[in-house]
Design a protein around this motif. Structure first.
Motif, PDB file in Angstrom:
ATOM      1  N   ASN A 102       0.851  -1.195   0.000  1.00  0.00           N
ATOM      2  CA  ASN A 102       0.000   0.000   0.000  1.00  0.00           C
ATOM      3  C   ASN A 102       0.885   1.244   0.000  1.00  0.00           C
ATOM      4  OD1 ASN A 102      -3.043  -0.674   0.466  1.00  0.00           O
ATOM      5  ND2 ASN A 102      -1.885  -2.111   1.756  1.00  0.00           N
ATOM      6  N   GLY A 103       0.510   2.216  -0.802  1.00  0.00           N
ATOM      7  CA  GLY A 103       1.286   3.464  -0.804  1.00  0.00           C
ATOM      8  C   GLY A 103       1.146   4.208  -2.117  1.00  0.00           C
ATOM      9  N   ALA A 104       2.070   5.153  -2.321  1.00  0.00           N
ATOM     10  CA  ALA A 104       2.006   5.996  -3.528  1.00  0.00           C
ATOM     11  C   ALA A 104       3.415   6.276  -4.036  1.00  0.00           C
ATOM     12  CB  ALA A 104       1.304   7.314  -3.198  1.00  0.00           C
ATOM     13  N   LYS A 105       3.589   6.192  -5.339  1.00  0.00           N
ATOM     14  CA  LYS A 105       4.865   6.523  -5.983  1.00  0.00           C
ATOM     15  C   LYS A 105       4.635   7.700  -6.925  1.00  0.00           C
ATOM     16  CE  LYS A 105       7.293   3.339  -4.027  1.00  0.00           C
ATOM     17  NZ  LYS A 105       8.524   3.628  -3.277  1.00  0.00           N
ATOM     18  N   LYS A 106       5.683   8.497  -7.119  1.00  0.00           N
ATOM     19  CA  LYS A 106       5.543   9.730  -7.909  1.00  0.00           C
ATOM     20  C   LYS A 106       6.558   9.729  -9.049  1.00  0.00           C
ATOM     21  CE  LYS A 106       3.719  13.932  -8.049  1.00  0.00           C
ATOM     22  NZ  LYS A 106       2.304  14.209  -7.879  1.00  0.00           N
ATOM     23  N   TRP A 107       6.173  10.297 -10.188  1.00  0.00           N
ATOM     24  CA  TRP A 107       7.076  10.511 -11.333  1.00  0.00           C
ATOM     25  C   TRP A 107       7.541   9.205 -11.963  1.00  0.00           C
ATOM     26  CZ3 TRP A 107       6.506  15.483 -11.748  1.00  0.00           C
ATOM     27  CH2 TRP A 107       6.613  16.328 -10.652  1.00  0.00           C
ATOM     28  N   ILE A 108       6.712   8.193 -12.000  1.00  0.00           N
ATOM     29  CA  ILE A 108       7.210   6.897 -12.474  1.00  0.00           C
ATOM     30  C   ILE A 108       7.059   6.805 -14.000  1.00  0.00           C
ATOM     31  CG2 ILE A 108       7.101   4.391 -12.145  1.00  0.00           C
ATOM     32  CD1 ILE A 108       7.956   6.236  -9.658  1.00  0.00           C
ATOM     33  N   GLY A 109       8.216   6.801 -14.672  1.00  0.00           N
ATOM     34  CA  GLY A 109       8.249   6.857 -16.138  1.00  0.00           C
ATOM     35  C   GLY A 109       7.636   5.612 -16.771  1.00  0.00           C
TER      36      GLY A 109
END
Ligand SMILES: Cc1cc2nc3c(=O)[nH]c(=O)nc-3n(C[C@H](O)[C@H](O)[C@H](O)COP(=O)(O)OP(=O)(O)OC[C@H]3O[C@@H](n4cnc5c(N)ncnc54)[C@H](O)[C@@H]3O)c2cc1C
Length: 390
Positions: free
Chosen positions: A154-161
């Motif tokens: 569970n969570g969030a990732k940012k800017w994932i190409g």
């Protein structure tokens, strides 16, 4: 290659020719521009590069990885025009390296083979909304083990190409509380993109518009135990161990941007006239163009030296050299695109011409994969022997 002050070996000349031939066969300045304007990925170009063996290079599933010199050669060529595809190739090469180093036999068969052939593409999920540079300490994405051994993430990732169209994501998540080292307790997972619970939303970015960057939300994403890449708890350490290659590869795309922008600027300076002379005859433009050339060629020497030394075996000297190469190339790219815009006057603003794209894209490698400030910190400490920066 215009402006190069460094000779290639016959094998590298051949590799460069293969990349250029593929680019020439599939793409064009108009097409590159369209993908940038429309924010679309050029799948056909990627597939053609893969079919030419430019993702797998010398690598095989069992033992051999691709050489650093080969990787940076391909990336320089892509950076000089198809920059967004170059950025996505940096990610694929990283996946190849991680799977090579840490993958089990089964993982290599399932994930590395398709990656090398180009039938699969991957994304790398590390950055988070609250943390980039300090991501290990800030990491809020958690993986917790269920009684049957499955991990629930569970969570969030940012800017994932490329996250919405990738076949799989190599993603880092915390598996135990923050420890003293700050970098342990994080694990790496191979997650098929179509696993339930993953949502991706594109981010509207200024540059690298031909490769979607995405917010990735993970809600109870179930990942089997056999999809942990490397040892549980050592994921971030394992990623750090590949950082030399990452810095070199980022530097290679930045070098390509610098070369592409400089080449455009010089063509323009020769063709445009003012006061009955080509504008390239004005010393006020010649000097900054030569300054950009100097930075570009300095970056080239640091980069290819670093790649060759890496191929001969790692060490602290390579770490410093890859940091210097990354800094030098990022500065070459920002300098060359800045003078490129000046040389072209109002035409630099024209969205159908590539200079403004180089200008925007060049910004990426001032902060990725590691910010120039952090690289300066590391060089100050390791190379100059100064106290750790605060
Ligand atoms: C186009 C694009 C593609 C990307 N692709 C990916 C991807 O595929 N996967 C992925 O995981 N991430 C990706 N990223 C994220 C990228 O790696 C981060 O943006 C980068 O690591 C910087 O983190 P940040 O943006 O959170 O900046 P921050 O970490 O918030 O840094 C902000 C500023 O503070 C400075 N700073 C922080 N700490 C120090 C210090 N100790 N000393 C001096 N200065 C300091 C930094 O140098 C910077 O100037 C991408 C980003 C973009 C824009």
């Amino acid at each position: 290659m215009p402006f190069s002050t460094r000779g290639d070996s016959p094998a590298i000349t051949d590799l460069r020719t293969r990349v250029r031939r593929t680019l020439h066969a599939v793409t064009s300045p108009q097409r590159l521009n369209r993908h940038d304007e429309d924010e679309t990925y050029d799948f056909e170009l990627y597939e053609a590069l893969a079919a030419e063996g430019l993702v797998g290079l010398e690598a095989d599933v069992d033992g051999r990885g691709p050489s650093h010199t080969s990787q940076v050669t391909v990336l320089e060529e892509l950076g000089a025009g198809a920059t967004s595809i170059g950025v996505s190739m940096v990610v694929q090469y990283m996946g190849v390296e991680l799977l090579h180093r840490y993958g089990t036999g089964d993982q290599k068969a399932e994930w590395l083979g398709p990656l090398l052939s180009g039938s699969a593409r991957m994304s790398f999920g590390l950055s988070e909304p609250a943390g980039g540079t300090d991501v290990a300490r800030q990491m809020a994405t958690w993986a917790r083990r269920a009684p049957d051994g499955t991990w629930l993430i569970n969570g969030a990732k940012k800017w994932i190409g490329g996250a919405s169209t990738a076949t799989f994501i190599i993603l880092l998540a915390r598996t135990s509380a923050v420890e003293k080292s700050g970098i342990d307790g994080i694990s790496m997972f191979i997650i098929p993109r179509d696993t339930p619970g993953i949502t991706t939303t594109p981010i509207d970015t200024m540059g690298i518009r031909g490769l979607e960057q995405a917010d990735v939300i993970l809600e109870d994403v179930a990942v089997p135990a056999e999809n942990v890449l490397g040892d549980v708890g050592s994921g971030f350490r394992n990623v750090l161990a590949t950082l030399n290659g990452e810095r070199l590869n980022g530097a290679a795309v930045a070098l390509g941007i610098a070369r592409g922008a400089l080449s455009c600027a010089v063509d323009y300076a020769n063709g445009r006239h003012a006061f009955d002379k080509p504008i390239g005859s004005f010393q006020g433009l010649q000097h900054p163009l030569v300054d950009a050339l100097t930075r570009t060629e300095s970056a080239r020497h640091l980069l290819y030296n670093g790649a060759e030394m890496s191929d001969q075996g790692s060490g602290e000297a390579v770490e410093n050299l890859s940091g210097l190469a990354k800094l030098s190339a990022s500065e070459a790219a920002t300098t060359a695109t800045d003078i490129g815009m000046r040389v072209m006057g109002g035409w630099g603003f024209h969205r159908h011409l590539p200079m403004q794209r180089y200008f925007r894209d060049a910004r990426l490698y001032t902060f990725a994969p590691l910010t120039d400030e952090m690289i300066r910190n590391q060089l100050a400490q390791r190379h100059l022997g100064l106290p750790r920066s605060t």
